[in-house]
Motif scaffolding. Structure first.
Motif, short mmCIF file in Angstrom:
data_model
loop_
_atom_site.label_atom_id
_atom_site.label_comp_id
_atom_site.label_asym_id
_atom_site.label_seq_id
_atom_site.Cartn_x
_atom_site.Cartn_y
_atom_site.Cartn_z
N THR A 191 -9.95 -7.16 -9.34
CA THR A 191 -8.59 -7.70 -9.18
C THR A 191 -8.63 -9.22 -9.06
N PRO A 198 -1.17 -4.44 -10.35
CA PRO A 198 -1.62 -3.06 -10.12
C PRO A 198 -0.99 -2.05 -11.06
N MET A 241 -6.24 -0.55 -2.36
CA MET A 241 -6.38 -2.00 -2.21
C MET A 241 -5.02 -2.67 -2.05
N VAL A 242 -4.04 -2.20 -2.80
CA VAL A 242 -2.68 -2.74 -2.67
C VAL A 242 -2.13 -2.44 -1.27
N ALA A 245 -3.72 -4.85 1.16
CA ALA A 245 -3.18 -6.20 1.00
C ALA A 245 -1.79 -6.33 1.59
N ARG A 246 -0.94 -5.35 1.33
CA ARG A 246 0.42 -5.42 1.86
C ARG A 246 0.43 -5.35 3.39
N ASP A 249 -0.28 -8.84 4.71
CA ASP A 249 0.44 -9.93 4.06
C ASP A 249 0.70 -11.10 4.99
N LEU A 258 -8.99 -9.42 4.83
CA LEU A 258 -8.89 -8.69 3.58
C LEU A 258 -10.28 -8.39 3.02
N LEU A 262 -11.67 -4.64 2.42
CA LEU A 262 -12.13 -4.21 1.10
C LEU A 262 -13.58 -3.74 1.17
N ASN A 293 -11.95 -10.31 -5.60
CA ASN A 293 -10.89 -9.30 -5.45
C ASN A 293 -9.92 -9.71 -4.36
N LEU A 297 -5.92 -10.36 -4.99
CA LEU A 297 -4.88 -9.66 -4.25
C LEU A 297 -3.95 -10.65 -3.56
N TRP A 300 -1.61 -12.08 -6.11
CA TRP A 300 -0.60 -11.08 -6.46
C TRP A 300 0.46 -10.96 -5.36
#
Length: 312
Positions: A191, A198, A241-242, A245-246, A249, A258, A262, A293, A297, A300
């Protein structure tokens, strides 16, 4: 015939691959590494008995420098070859000034020169912009070009019906052979910044799985079999992974946390896969990939925030 070429990037064996396809005396190369990789690419042609004027196509899956940095210089040695590239990437191959400036800003001048060695512009007349679904001919062997965004908007993959295989660049993840267990591969998504998406990544993986491939040839690294299982695992990991990350945030130390989260995700999945000493092997072998990655993220997340509807 498909030959794996270790491009030598990162001074680590079995880390970054290019591929040589030969059909009835004609050849195509898929990806080519950096400027430093050009001698290795030419040596691989010599070892396979392929004359330099027998190479018809140099296909780059995307224009990240570990995949396409040596393309312009390599074309100088391959008089018959055309450079096949996604339309979004083609301008950067003809005029690489922005690519160079961006990479120097990220890595600094010394590291850029050490890792990549610079870029040579590709002659515009020898660049072919690959439409989605276009087919190029290798001595009667069709190679289908599919736009596969998610890792990068300018990413394409190559379907070779002869071997029922995808040449997948970075869209089908990273799969180092050190993580193989009883011949079964382990893979994680990549990523890296700046165009990770995603939904696009999952759609691209699903598109590839729809062909029921026997293998994917990943740039990092080599032939990956058991494609249905690996692809399903990649999609699961993108979602995980999303979610990580969220959840982070608004964390003040988001990047470091993060990376830790991961790492924990990949360690757990590697342990379930049967990788011995996963808690040691994963951080050691995936250190750079985890860093990239996490960066991707974060980019993104920022893009998603900018695109979110604003309260009135």
């Amino acid at each position: 015939m498909v030959t794996i070429i270790d491009t030598g990037f990162g001074e680590r064996p079995d880390f970054c691959a290019a591929y040589l396809l030969v059909e009835s005396g004609r050849a195509a190369l898929i990806d080519c590494g950096t400027l430093h990789s050009v001698p290795r690419m030419l040596a691989a042609l010599d070892a396979a008995g392929v004359a330099r004027d027998a190479v018809d196509h140099l296909i780059v899956t995307h224009v990240h420098l570990d995949h396409a940095g040596g393309a312009g210089a390599l074309l100088r040695e391959l008089p018959s070859a055309r450079l096949v590239v996604h339309p979004r990437g083609a301008p950067h191959m003809v005029d690489p000034a922005r690519l160079i400036a961006s990479a120097r800003q990220v890595y600094g001048d010394d590291l850029f020169d050490l890792a990549y060695g610079g870029l040579v512009p590709a002659p515009a007349a020898r660049v072919v912009e690959a439409a989605d679904g276009a087919v190029i001919d290798l001595a009667g062997r069709p190679l289908l070009l599919a736009h596969t965004p998610g890792h990068a908007l300018h990413h394409l993959s190559v379907w070779d019906a002869r071997t029922r295989s995808w040449f997948s660049g970075d869209i089908f993840g990273i799969s180092y052979r050190e993580f193989d267990v009883d011949g079964r591969p382990f893979a994680i998504p990549t990523t890296s910044p700046v165009q990770f998406d995603p939904a696009q990544m999952k759609a691209s993986v699903q598109r590839m799985l729809a062909e029921s491939p026997e293998a994917c040839f990943a740039t990092h690294y080599g032939r990956v079999a058991d494609v249905a299982r690996v692809g399903a695992g990649l999609i699961e990991q993108v979602d995980a992974m999303v979610a990580i990350a969220r959840a982070l945030d608004d964390a003040p130390d988001r990047h470091d946390v993060l990376k830790r989260e991961l790492t924990a995700l990949y360690v757990e999945r590697a342990r379930r896969h049967g990788v011995a000493d996963a808690e040691v092997q994963v951080p050691a072998l995936l250190e750079m990939d985890i860093e990239l990655n996490a960066q991707g993220l974060a980019v993104w997340l920022e893009r998603e925030r900018r695109q979110a509807p604003q309260a009135v």
